[in-house]
Design an enzyme around this catalytic site. Sequence first.
Site, PDB file in Angstrom:
ATOM      1  N   TYR A 486       0.847  -1.199   0.000  1.00  0.00           N
ATOM      2  CA  TYR A 486       0.000   0.000   0.000  1.00  0.00           C
ATOM      3  C   TYR A 486       0.883   1.249   0.000  1.00  0.00           C
ATOM      4  O   TYR A 486       0.999   1.935  -0.974  1.00  0.00           O
ATOM      5  CB  TYR A 486      -0.957  -0.021   1.186  1.00  0.00           C
ATOM      6  CG  TYR A 486      -1.952   1.116   1.156  1.00  0.00           C
ATOM      7  CD1 TYR A 486      -3.072   1.035   0.336  1.00  0.00           C
ATOM      8  CD2 TYR A 486      -1.771   2.265   1.908  1.00  0.00           C
ATOM      9  CE1 TYR A 486      -3.989   2.071   0.267  1.00  0.00           C
ATOM     10  CE2 TYR A 486      -2.683   3.319   1.855  1.00  0.00           C
ATOM     11  CZ  TYR A 486      -3.788   3.214   1.037  1.00  0.00           C
ATOM     12  OH  TYR A 486      -4.690   4.244   0.974  1.00  0.00           O
ATOM     13  N   SER A 566      -6.470   0.796  -4.376  1.00  0.00           N
ATOM     14  CA  SER A 566      -6.598   2.235  -4.181  1.00  0.00           C
ATOM     15  C   SER A 566      -5.223   2.902  -4.345  1.00  0.00           C
ATOM     16  O   SER A 566      -4.649   2.854  -5.430  1.00  0.00           O
ATOM     17  CB  SER A 566      -7.222   2.509  -2.804  1.00  0.00           C
ATOM     18  OG  SER A 566      -7.661   3.839  -2.698  1.00  0.00           O
ATOM     19  N   ASP A 649     -17.936   3.439  -7.723  1.00  0.00           N
ATOM     20  CA  ASP A 649     -16.823   3.882  -6.878  1.00  0.00           C
ATOM     21  C   ASP A 649     -16.771   5.401  -6.910  1.00  0.00           C
ATOM     22  O   ASP A 649     -16.320   5.997  -7.891  1.00  0.00           O
ATOM     23  CB  ASP A 649     -15.504   3.286  -7.371  1.00  0.00           C
ATOM     24  CG  ASP A 649     -14.352   3.536  -6.396  1.00  0.00           C
ATOM     25  OD1 ASP A 649     -14.512   4.382  -5.490  1.00  0.00           O
ATOM     26  OD2 ASP A 649     -13.300   2.887  -6.537  1.00  0.00           O
ATOM     27  N   HIS A 684     -15.928   1.353  -3.787  1.00  0.00           N
ATOM     28  CA  HIS A 684     -14.492   1.276  -3.533  1.00  0.00           C
ATOM     29  C   HIS A 684     -14.117   0.010  -2.767  1.00  0.00           C
ATOM     30  O   HIS A 684     -12.939  -0.330  -2.670  1.00  0.00           O
ATOM     31  CB  HIS A 684     -14.050   2.512  -2.753  1.00  0.00           C
ATOM     32  CG  HIS A 684     -12.579   2.774  -2.820  1.00  0.00           C
ATOM     33  ND1 HIS A 684     -11.907   2.990  -4.005  1.00  0.00           N
ATOM     34  CD2 HIS A 684     -11.630   2.846  -1.845  1.00  0.00           C
ATOM     35  CE1 HIS A 684     -10.628   3.190  -3.759  1.00  0.00           C
ATOM     36  NE2 HIS A 684     -10.430   3.109  -2.465  1.00  0.00           N
TER      37      HIS A 684
END
Length: 714
Positions: A486, A566, A649, A684
């Site tokens: 991430y 993301s 989203d 999302h």
Amino acid sequence: MRSLTILTLAIGLAAIAPAQAAEHENKETPLTYPETKTVDVVDEQFGEYISDPYRWLENDVREDAEVADWVKAQNAVTDAYLETLPGRDALAQSMEELFDYDDLGNPVEAGGKYFYERKSGGQNQAVLYVRDGAEGEERALIDPAGWSDDGATALAGWKPSGDGSLLAYAVQDGGSDWRTLKVLDVKTGEVRADTVEWAKFTDLVWMPQNFGFLYSRFPEPEEGEAFQSLNENHAVYLHLIGTDQEKDTKVYATPDQPELNHVADLTSDKEWVVITSSSGTDDRYEITLVKVDAPKLETRKLVSGFENDWRLIDGAGDTLYFVTNKDAPRLRVVKTDLSADQPEFTELVAESDAVVDGAMIVGNRLVVSYLVDAKSQLSVFDLDGEALGTLDLPGPGQVGSLSGSMKSDEGFFTFQSFNRPTTVFRYEPSSEPTVWAAPSLPFDPDTVEVSQRFYESKDGTKIPMFLVHMKGQDLSEGAPTMLYGYGGFNISVLPQYKPAWMAWIKAGGVFASANLRGGGEYGKEWHDGGRLQNKQNVFDDFIAAGEYLLTMGITSQNGLAIEGRSNGGLLVGAVMNQRPDLFTAGHAAVGVMDMLRFDRFTAGRYWVDDYGYPNKEQDFRTQLAYSPYHNIEDGIDYPALIVSTADTDDRVVPGHSFKYTARLQALDTGDKPHIIRIETRAGHGSGKPTDKVIEEYSDIYAFLAHATGLELDQ
């Protein structure tokens, strides 16, 4: 081996590649992709001319028939390809079995009643239960199963009133961040007429005597703009029970600063409303107070300036307790006396080498959750700050959902790890934590090995990484490996249980999770080391993780897949561009792919704290250097890639993924498949029903398994 330099790693990889390349390499027949039209759009920024031929794909798929047709055509190609993959049904069956457990949430006590969520195997959404007393018989209070035919409408937050007679709750439809708020009578189960629309990024706070609750919302968007327009003018409102939303009172707003968000909280003695205001994602807040019994709910500023992180723990009378990083990059605990003419903060628990991840007060005990090398530790202090020891935990893992009150001698927290789903623990100051609720596991966690390694990034920084695989598995020749990352927004990637990951592991794959800079694992310095002009460090950390896995023989040659969601989807896109030779396959989920336009849609403007401002030259040049959409190179063979997004989203709008995929398919990027999977009535990620999760990840992991040579049972 851990002290190897990147140069040595690169030499080692070059030496072993020819001998091992034959181990696994899928030869693909090139796919025929839908033809995507281009438009003549060129933007001039700081002397650079930026072509954006797929700008039209930014349009809302629900409002633009041409974009909807493109989505349909792309899904047709993707579905046809996925149908050819072996083992997809076996993966789906494995995931169904691994989802067959009770996914538990922390209980909330109110008026002697205990409220908690549980999602059992086969259920698409969690059900809210209530008990009269801790050991009372449970009954289902809210079951979202009947809210929609496709299971995509979810319970997305709730809060009981102080006496437990009423419950305010939030409804999420189709994965959107928008919430509809409703009120339920706990005794009768009747849903009252109260309805609040356009709530977003909100908590629910009951006022004393149940006369109403506080919530946060944006103004109603223009017709057709709910999923695209920027979110501005957030405000805290008071809704009085039994009245229409039009009569709600605006408690706090900043019309002169429309970019700010405001979220309310309440001390357990219900004396102070504490409003936290933020301008972005960088954990820099202002704190505004409202005395509950003050006439007209006048506000009072406690912290100004958006300079530091402030997190309310609780309060008693005029004494409030906070976690803060003011003068403490790894955070500390402080308190303040509001009766003083000029309240100051007094240190209660000093900064240490470990990072404070959260805290709760239970009666006369302060419980602080620390991160030690990306693993949780719970330490106990008295309310004068004296250390009283640590609490026993089941092993290396993640503590979450700390919930306690100065008005009660009972608190709760959750614990999970890569091989252990969530267990709920009850804590009383006089004893060690006890299990309040634990799932019946669909596998033996002791058959799964979890270990931690440290490797060097490009600049010599040591990066922690967890490795998970079946215990006793022969890794002498490596195994297909999924590397997850991430690296952003001060978010710590801690051990957590995900059935889809476990299905990969049980199939014989290795799962690796790297704790990249940009996260919060080591405090503010770690976060700062991976944002703004330092963002390239995140990509270097991830690339170094892949090199380490290959050099150490953990992953097989041509067997390294990467995954991120993301900000992690941005990560996958960026490193695919920078090192297409290193990775075999990738999954970029709901990613931020156009770094020059992210701030123009919905919540994108908040992300400038991590990414910078595209209209500032220094930030623009940094963003342009790694933007996934702008850095796809013609004539380079790219790894196999599956992009995933969803039509609803409204966090990272799907246009990011649409444009990125269109450019990847249009250029000469090799024969490996580069496809996009576009879900309908999904957002999302939150609120997605279990059956859609299983369908999605059996598709995606079958794609990664096929590319990396992971053999799945037929």
